[in-house]
Structures are given as C-alpha cells and as structure tokens.
Enzyme design. Structure first.
Site, PDB file in Angstrom:
ATOM      1  N   LYS A 130       0.811  -1.221   0.000  1.00  0.00           N
ATOM      2  CA  LYS A 130       0.000   0.000   0.000  1.00  0.00           C
ATOM      3  C   LYS A 130       0.849   1.277   0.000  1.00  0.00           C
ATOM      4  O   LYS A 130       0.478   2.274  -0.606  1.00  0.00           O
ATOM      5  CB  LYS A 130      -0.959  -0.001   1.194  1.00  0.00           C
ATOM      6  CG  LYS A 130      -2.063  -1.045   1.072  1.00  0.00           C
ATOM      7  CD  LYS A 130      -3.025  -0.990   2.237  1.00  0.00           C
ATOM      8  CE  LYS A 130      -4.204  -1.917   2.005  1.00  0.00           C
ATOM      9  NZ  LYS A 130      -5.284  -1.729   2.974  1.00  0.00           N
ATOM     10  N   ASP A 159     -10.249   2.736   2.536  1.00  0.00           N
ATOM     11  CA  ASP A 159     -10.502   1.938   3.745  1.00  0.00           C
ATOM     12  C   ASP A 159     -11.308   2.741   4.768  1.00  0.00           C
ATOM     13  O   ASP A 159     -12.238   2.219   5.393  1.00  0.00           O
ATOM     14  CB  ASP A 159      -9.179   1.477   4.376  1.00  0.00           C
ATOM     15  CG  ASP A 159      -8.504   0.387   3.560  1.00  0.00           C
ATOM     16  OD1 ASP A 159      -9.221  -0.380   2.887  1.00  0.00           O
ATOM     17  OD2 ASP A 159      -7.264   0.305   3.588  1.00  0.00           O
ATOM     18  N   ALA A 161      -4.819  -0.668   9.638  1.00  0.00           N
ATOM     19  CA  ALA A 161      -6.279  -0.526   9.711  1.00  0.00           C
ATOM     20  C   ALA A 161      -6.649   0.596  10.676  1.00  0.00           C
ATOM     21  O   ALA A 161      -7.580   1.372  10.416  1.00  0.00           O
ATOM     22  CB  ALA A 161      -6.901  -1.845  10.162  1.00  0.00           C
TER      23      ALA A 161
END
Ligand code: ATR
Length: 281
Positions: A68, A105, A135
């Site tokens: 990412k 996300d 996350a």
C-alpha cells in the site's frame, strides 16, 4: 476496438482475497463487460510494477499488504485520505495515463456504519480505537474526518500508538493498553482494529464494564462475523456493527472508477460473501 476493462487485486499474497468475489458479483449484477482478476506482485517487483502501471494492461487495481505504501509512492496524484495515510488501496489511470491513488478503507469504515447504524455519528464524542496498525490509521482518519474528538488510541505496544497519534496531531491521543478501563466511561464509540479475536488468533481480553450503554461498538474483523467483543457488547445492550461491510464498502469507489457504475452494497452481496467465508474459514 474498445478494450474490455480489466482490474485486479494486487498484493502478496492475494490468494485469499474476497475482492474478486465482490467485483465479480457487481460485474454480473450490472451486466458489464469487464474482468477483475488476482494478480500477485512479489515484493521485489512491487516498485517497478506500480511505477510502470500503464504497461500492466489494467484500467486500475486494488492494492493490499504489503504494497500500500509502495504503490502510494508511485502515484502521480493522491486523494486526501491517501495523502493523510501515505498508503493507497485503489489505483486507476486517468485520461492522460497518470496514475491516481485513493485510500478507501476509511470511507469503507464510514459507509458500513452509515448503512448499519444510521445516526451513529450524531454525537461525535470521544472515540476509543484499539490497535495502531494500518487498519487503525484508516479508522482514525475516518473518525477525524467525521469530527470525532478526541480519538484515543490504545495499543499493546504503546510506542506505535504514540507514533500514530503524532502522525495525525490535533485531536488524536495515545494511551497504554492498561489505561483502557479509565477511558471507556466517556466513550461514544469503541472500535477494535487489532487482530485479536480473529479466527485462529488469541482473544481480545477486555472488560466492558465502564462503557456507556449508548456507545456503539464495532470490530473491523469479519471472521468470525460476531466476535467475542461484539457478543459481549450486544449482551450488555450496546449497539454493535460487524466488520464485513467495511470490506464491501471500500470496494465500491474503485468499481465505479474502473467500470463506470456506482455499485450498491446490498444484502445479496453480504450473503454471497458470508457463504464464501463459511465455506473457506
Ligand atoms: P493491520 O495493518 O491489519 O492493522 P498490523 O499492522 O499488523 O495489521 O496491526 C495489528 C494490530 O493488532 C497492532 O496494533 C497489534 O498490536 P502491536 O502493535 O502491539 O503488535 C494488534 N494486536 C495483534 N495481536 C494482538 C493481541 N493479541 N492483543 C492486542 N493487540 C494485538
């Protein structure tokens, strides 16, 4: 001749990704000509792959761990969330062949709560976030974007919580894990972003005694769908939202970019992904 648009999930590994199932469902549902494939990208090839994305033959892709950040560095343009996080999960080529990146996300996290707990952000008071990994970064960004303050990060390794809080600055605070009980009493929202409680991982050991009954509790884990945290919270009367919708909602903006239709996250999609999870976990 118009080429059939092709997108992919890229990362290392990608064998267990549910993204092909989600995008495949939407392509079929909307009757679109297009493909969504799995494309493993080995770590040693990642920088070259994203830097020369135009040669891949794809209109865009999703990016998962561990690429990412590498993919974000290769982009010509980043959306606000990707800039704030230094990481992307969605790429596309614009009309001039420039590589654009977004991080959806956080949008997925918000979309899930908006759909399953309407009005959840009416009182954007103190939020408690457990965990300080990738996350957590997306969740903290999302909560700040919706005006939650303070956002309090608790992590087993306090140093990582401090680094994340420093990254965001104003409105985000870091605490050691053992101070959690003292802060639960003011929380409007409790989010687990750690791996604890996931199938095959140790349980999340947490005492919810002080948590207000009107606080919303959510977990980004979706295997199992109802984690111990959610079960415990629901048993004492708190509203709960499981993590599956975050996976589904984060996929929607990419699909729209690549295939031109804004897809709906509906019950049918939830059932399809749940059936697949049941068959494979
Ligand atoms: P992701 O990118 O999916 O968030 P990650 O970067 O590996 O994954 O982060 C995992 C998070 O879960 C971390 O915050 C980790 O805590 P540490 O920073 O202390 O490692 C947390 N975590 C994993 N297992 C845990 C456990 N058993 N109890 C509490 N926290 C746990």
């Amino acid at each position: 001749m118009i080429r059939r648009p092709r997108a992919a999930i890229t990362g290392w590994p990608v064998a267990h990704s549910r993204s092909p199932l989600v995008h495949g469902h939407w392509l079929k549902k909307y009757g679109l000509a297009g493909d969504y494939i799995r494309l493993p990208v080995a770590p040693e090839d990642a920088e070259r792959f994203y830097r020369h994305f135009g040669e891949s033959g794809l209109v865009g892709c999703n990016v998962t761990v561990p690429h990412k950040e590498t993919a974000a560095a290769a982009c010509d343009e980043l959306d606000e969330a990707a800039r704030a996080m230094g990481a992307v999960n969605t790429l596309w080529l614009d009309g001039d062949g420039r590589l654009c990146g977004a991080n959806t996300d956080g949008i997925g996290f918000l979309g899930n709560l908006d759909q399953r707990a309407p009005g959840w952000d009416a009182r954007p008071g103190p939020a408690v976030v457990l965990g300080a990994g990738g996350a957590a970064r997306a969740v903290v960004w999302a909560l700040r974007a919706r005006g939650f303050a303070p956002v309090k990060i608790f992590n087993r390794t306090t140093e990582k919580a401090s680094q994340l809080a420093d990254h965001f600055g104003f409105g985000v605070e870091a605490y050691p894990w053992d101070k959690l009980c003292e802060h639960l009493g003011q929380a409007a929202l409790l989010v687990n972003t750690t791996a604890a409680g996931m199938t095959g991982k140790p349980p999340l050991q947490i005492d919810l005694d002080g948590l207000p009954k009107d606080a919303l509790v959510t977990d980004i884990i979706y295997t199992p769908l109802e984690t111990d945290l959610l079960r415990q919270a629901a048993a004492r009367g708190n509203r709960t939202v499981d993590g599956l919708g975050m996976l589904l909602h984060q996929a929607a903006p990419g699909f729209e970019r690549w295939f031109g239709v804004r897809p709906e996250v509906d019950d049918e999609l939830r059932r399809i992904v749940l059936a697949d999870l049941g068959a494979t976990t």
